[in-house]
Motif scaffolding. Sequence first.
Motif, PDB file in Angstrom:
ATOM      1  N   PHE A  73      48.440 -15.022 -10.152  1.00  0.00           N
ATOM      2  CA  PHE A  73      47.950 -15.795 -11.276  1.00  0.00           C
ATOM      3  C   PHE A  73      47.520 -17.368 -11.023  1.00  0.00           C
ATOM      4  O   PHE A  73      46.788 -17.918 -11.363  1.00  0.00           O
ATOM      5  CB  PHE A  73      49.215 -15.947 -12.319  1.00  0.00           C
ATOM      6  CG  PHE A  73      49.533 -15.110 -13.230  1.00  0.00           C
ATOM      7  CD1 PHE A  73      48.982 -13.706 -12.862  1.00  0.00           C
ATOM      8  CD2 PHE A  73      49.939 -15.175 -14.622  1.00  0.00           C
ATOM      9  CE1 PHE A  73      49.255 -12.690 -13.835  1.00  0.00           C
ATOM     10  CE2 PHE A  73      50.172 -14.020 -15.346  1.00  0.00           C
ATOM     11  CZ  PHE A  73      49.931 -12.967 -14.869  1.00  0.00           C
ATOM     12  N   ARG A  76      44.017 -17.095  -9.907  1.00  0.00           N
ATOM     13  CA  ARG A  76      43.174 -17.092 -10.963  1.00  0.00           C
ATOM     14  C   ARG A  76      43.042 -18.582 -11.877  1.00  0.00           C
ATOM     15  O   ARG A  76      42.019 -18.673 -12.482  1.00  0.00           O
ATOM     16  CB  ARG A  76      43.460 -15.956 -11.976  1.00  0.00           C
ATOM     17  CG  ARG A  76      43.143 -14.664 -11.156  1.00  0.00           C
ATOM     18  CD  ARG A  76      43.871 -13.547 -12.123  1.00  0.00           C
ATOM     19  NE  ARG A  76      43.451 -13.310 -13.344  1.00  0.00           N
ATOM     20  CZ  ARG A  76      44.084 -13.165 -14.440  1.00  0.00           C
ATOM     21  NH1 ARG A  76      45.573 -12.702 -14.316  1.00  0.00           N
ATOM     22  NH2 ARG A  76      43.809 -13.450 -15.652  1.00  0.00           N
ATOM     23  N   ARG A  77      44.014 -19.230 -11.791  1.00  0.00           N
ATOM     24  CA  ARG A  77      43.974 -20.638 -12.314  1.00  0.00           C
ATOM     25  C   ARG A  77      43.185 -21.683 -11.654  1.00  0.00           C
ATOM     26  O   ARG A  77      42.398 -22.356 -12.340  1.00  0.00           O
ATOM     27  CB  ARG A  77      45.681 -21.145 -12.462  1.00  0.00           C
ATOM     28  CG  ARG A  77      45.905 -22.448 -12.520  1.00  0.00           C
ATOM     29  CD  ARG A  77      45.450 -22.904 -13.967  1.00  0.00           C
ATOM     30  NE  ARG A  77      45.618 -24.318 -13.986  1.00  0.00           N
ATOM     31  CZ  ARG A  77      44.672 -25.605 -13.887  1.00  0.00           C
ATOM     32  NH1 ARG A  77      43.488 -25.178 -13.205  1.00  0.00           N
ATOM     33  NH2 ARG A  77      44.992 -26.813 -14.105  1.00  0.00           N
ATOM     34  N   HIS A  88      41.331 -18.356 -14.959  1.00  0.00           N
ATOM     35  CA  HIS A  88      41.900 -17.171 -15.569  1.00  0.00           C
ATOM     36  C   HIS A  88      41.173 -15.847 -15.577  1.00  0.00           C
ATOM     37  O   HIS A  88      41.555 -15.078 -16.234  1.00  0.00           O
ATOM     38  CB  HIS A  88      42.519 -17.487 -16.641  1.00  0.00           C
ATOM     39  CG  HIS A  88      43.763 -18.474 -16.631  1.00  0.00           C
ATOM     40  ND1 HIS A  88      44.765 -18.587 -15.896  1.00  0.00           N
ATOM     41  CD2 HIS A  88      43.977 -19.807 -17.253  1.00  0.00           C
ATOM     42  CE1 HIS A  88      45.710 -19.836 -15.984  1.00  0.00           C
ATOM     43  NE2 HIS A  88      44.768 -20.429 -16.844  1.00  0.00           N
ATOM     44  N   CYS A  89      39.853 -16.060 -15.082  1.00  0.00           N
ATOM     45  CA  CYS A  89      38.973 -14.920 -15.368  1.00  0.00           C
ATOM     46  C   CYS A  89      39.651 -13.674 -14.775  1.00  0.00           C
ATOM     47  O   CYS A  89      40.434 -13.691 -13.684  1.00  0.00           O
ATOM     48  CB  CYS A  89      37.581 -15.187 -14.854  1.00  0.00           C
ATOM     49  SG  CYS A  89      37.359 -15.120 -13.118  1.00  0.00           S
TER      50      CYS A  89
END
Length: 405
Positions: A73, A76-77, A88-89
């Motif tokens: 996570f 992605r952040r 976040h994609c």
Amino acid sequence: MRATRAAGPGAPAPPQYGPDAAAVLDGLPPLVDHHCHGVVRHEPDPATFAAFLTEADRPPAAGTTHFDTQTGFAVRRWCPPLLDLPAHCPPERYLARRRELGPDETRRRLLSATGIGAYLVDTGLPGDLTGPDETAAAGGATGHEVVRLEALAERTATDHRGPGTADAAEAFLDALAHAVRAAAETAVAFKSVAAYRHGLALDPAPPGPDAVRPAARAWLAAGAPRLTDPVLLRHLVWLAVATGRPLQLHTGFGDPDLRLDHADPALLTDLVRATADTGTDLVLLHCYPYHRQAAYLAAVFPHVHADVGLTLTHVGPRATAVLAEFLELAPFGKLLFSTDAYGLPELYTVGSALFRTALGEVLGGWAASGAWSTADARRVAAMIATGNARRVYGLADDGPTEPVG
Ligand SMILES: [Zn+2]
């Protein structure tokens, strides 16, 4: 580093931190990443990429993915906006964009956003990894080498394998002592992974020649496999201590090659006592979940320091809690920043971003509550980010540091 980052087109990044943190972090000098590894030069396939997000050495359980973790996570952040994508994609979209840009451009974009000014790279891992200068160059920084003792011994032994005669053992031990002294002339520190090879409950005394010679002889006669002999591991530690270069010790969690309960830094207490008057600094790496034990050792032994690396990357938004726990007992001059990034430039981005955010939130919160002055919070932030490492490793100052007043 500024409190906000310009994102790629159409990809506004989420705010990094609030005003309390910004008051502490604005003007923070470039970070010293005192423990990290090279990144892969080639483009990793999706499974390889995901494998770098975990300390596990096997594929994820059926029906799960390594991306569904705090590390996944966090990647992605923090990383997509640096590749012109929204935070976040989905992983697939991120990996496709990464392939489009290629490994060199991806590395350049991700490393130049870390705010790291010096990389101290442990060169003891195998694989097609960037070296200290190459890693640092991609991020516009300087690189330094940290030599891993066990890898140095295993390399040295390649010339001395064989029947394991007394003469061969003697020649190997001479070559090893020479190799450690030679490394100390160029490397900024040594690192021991005794935690992986035996565990940290080592006899604290330096082993005498009567113990070292037969151990070397037996190891060479066996073909010098992966070094796990506790006598030789201790011998390496003491050879390194004698050089006066700081000695980094892996403690706490890591891949399943170690037993977690054998990596508790409190197991080093007797070795810490035995090295207290040598003039050599010990730096306990990672430490989690025993970071409070490490903080205690740093509090009561002047030559012991501790590190928040790897841990913050793996605990995501809980990095604030873990850093605050470190700072319960650890004197502020004893805590060092690192990413422990390995393989993926993303882990440098994430490790530095989570560190900076946690540092700002924890110290900024204490300043906002009146427990600390803002001036002290800014000064301590600069110590943990860069000053402590520069002092311990004897690195040149990197420009003006934060004013105290
Ligand atoms: Zn490491």
